[in-house]
Design a protein around this motif. Structure first.
Motif: not given
Ligand SMILES: *Cc1c(COP(=O)(O)O)cnc(C)c1O
Length: 491
Positions: A133-135, A141-142, A295-298, A321-324
């Motif tokens: 979560n910290w990473m 990332f959300p 842009g990395i956050e996208q 991975v954005r979508d768990a």
């Protein structure tokens, strides 16, 4: 007969018969370890092993016991004096972090506590999730994203590229395999992409040719127009463009692809957007430099490497991975012997559902302890410090007529070489290689070399919290000295 009976009823264990002796030895090991780090600057950056040390490592399998104090003496004599050197302030080879004492204590305690991070309901599992979560927070990332700690960046990239394959395959690739895909997938990355991506597409069954290397511009960043053209061409010729890999910090020169532009191309072309941030993802925590990785956050997935710019002792990589659910759907398998229970030890989450390993080491603790001790802001400042140091070295090179900068310095990697008037490229390579080897053999500094746009160069990568500016001044002075020495002797 008596002794046989005696043996039969005395259960053996690996625990020592007398803990007090072990206690004294352990204290000595910790004292020696502290001295070792305290004095690291006084030792050579690297040294060759003498023949007797080399032959020590061909001793046969030990069959009978030895006192642990003797075992430690062997280690102290034959192993500790000959490290790779990446904990040394003048180690700038390839790209690695320089470790830290608190992290080493974390590794020790992780081994003492001994938990298996395959999952389950225990504190180490919660800490593993907390570090992930910290990473996520560090790179923007959300909270709903998922992630996993792995051995390093290579494995973290494989995780991201595997999720990309499964999402884009167009069939249930887990069940039916790559042979059933309606169209062969294509991945895209710049020609500066790290070699681990080749291994990844090979092991994913896509083959090396599925990874198209897109040309780079003068800054060694991916050429966006060339990328779009390649995607269009592939669509026309029956391929399925699936994934674009952006590199945040290439290993050759530290170039950072235009991540915002890549995010737009990925959105327009329906591509998975993976960022190889093994070097640069953590620039997102550096107050002066963070805009470099906007842009990395996208991204849909990110590979990052705590054993590089967070200086975690090896090994520690992280895949996000954005979508768990896409992440979990790629790897989760629940055999009957690993079913969750409603309560108790097996009621925690199975962390092995997010990657390829079943048993997993407790990598989180060494990262967690160092982050708690220093705070993320200090790690961010250290990243800025290394980038500043690379700029300092770049200025020294530009001011010195005998040296030549070979690529623009963007972050903490400097590519350069010693000039030789009128020499061929071949001769320049031999001359600079000799300088690099003598710097290593004389214990002055460890640098490595590479080829940028067809030209050989030396390379300094400063991912090191012990480096000071005067170390770089010394490097330049010593290179000039060696340049004069080699010119008058061997060449
Ligand atoms: C270091 C690196 C890797 C590989 O990471 P490991 O931790 O060595 O497995 C991948 N990509 C880039 C850009 C790197 O610098």
């Amino acid at each position: 007969m008596d002794s046989f009976q005696e043996m039969a009823i005395t259960d053996e264990t690996l625990d020592p018969p007398d803990w007090t002796e072990v206690e004294a030895l352990s204290h000595r090991i910790v004292d020696d370890a502290i001295t070792y780090l305290k004095d690291v600057r006084e030792r050579p950056a690297w040294r060759e092993m003498p023949a007797e040390v080399r032959s020590f490592f061909s001793a046969p399998l030990p069959r009978s016991p030895a006192p642990v104090a003797d075992v430690y003496d062997d280690v102290a004599r034959n192993l500790m004096p000959y490290p790779m050197g990446n904990i040394h302030p003048r180690f700038w080879s390839w790209y690695m972090g320089s470790s830290n004492f608190t992290g080493a204590l974390g590794d020790f305690l992780a081994a003492i506590q001994g938990s298996n991070l395959g999952g389950g309901n225990h504190a180490a599992g919660l800490m593993d999730g907390q570090v992930v979560n910290w990473m996520k927070e560090m790179v923007g990332f959300p909270a709903s994203a998922s992630g996993t700690l792995v051995s390093g960046g290579s494995m973290a990239n494989i995780i991201g590229l595997t999720v990309a394959r499964n999402v884009k395959a167009g069939v249930d690739v887990r069940e039916r395999g790559v042979g059933a895909m309606p169209k062969p997938l294509r991945y895209y990355a710049s020609d500066q992409v790290h070699s681990c991506h080749r291994k990844a597409v090979e092991v994913l069954g896509l083959g090396n040719r599925a990874l198209r290397r897109i040309p780079t511009n003068a800054g060694l960043r991916i050429d966006i127009a060339a990328l779009k053209a390649a995607v269009a061409e592939d669509r026309e010729t029956g391929f399925r463009p699936a994934c674009v890999i952006g590199t945040a910090g290439t290993v050759n020169t530290g170039a950072v692809d235009d991540l915002q532009a890549l995010a737009s191309v990925a959105a327009e072309e329906d591509l998975w957007f993976h960022v190889d941030g093994c070097i640069g993802a953590l620039i997102a925590i550096a107050p002066e430099s963070r805009s470099l990785v906007t842009g990395i956050e996208q991204a849909d997935s990110i590979a990052l490497d705590p054993h590089k710019w967070l200086h975690a002792p090896f090994e520690a990589g992280c895949a996000l991975v954005r979508d768990a659910s896409q992440h979990r759907n790629t790897f989760a398998v629940t055999p009957e012997y690993l079913e969750s229970a409603p309560r108790g030890l097996a009621s925690g989450e199975w962390l092995h559902d997010y990657g390829l390993q079943t048993s997993r080491g407790f990598r989180a603790l060494k990262i967690w302890m160092a982050l708690k001790e220093h705070g993320v802001e200090k790690f961010g400042r250290l990243i800025d410090q290394n980038i500043d140091q690379a700029r300092h070295l770049t200025r020294l090179i530009e001011a010195e007529p005998a040296l030549e900068l070979m690529a623009p310095t963007t972050i903490n990697i400097v590519s350069f070489r010693h000039r030789v008037d009128g020499a061929s490229e071949e001769k320049l390579k031999a001359f600079n290689t000799e300088i690099m080897l003598r710097l290593q053999e004389e214990g002055i500094a460890a640098l490595s070399d590479t080829t940028v746009q067809g030209r050989h160069c030396l390379r300094v990568a400063i991912a090191n919290h012990r480096t000071r500016r005067d170390d770089l001044d010394l490097l330049v002075a010593e290179m000039l000295r060696l340049g004069r020495e080699i010119a008058v002797t061997s060449m």
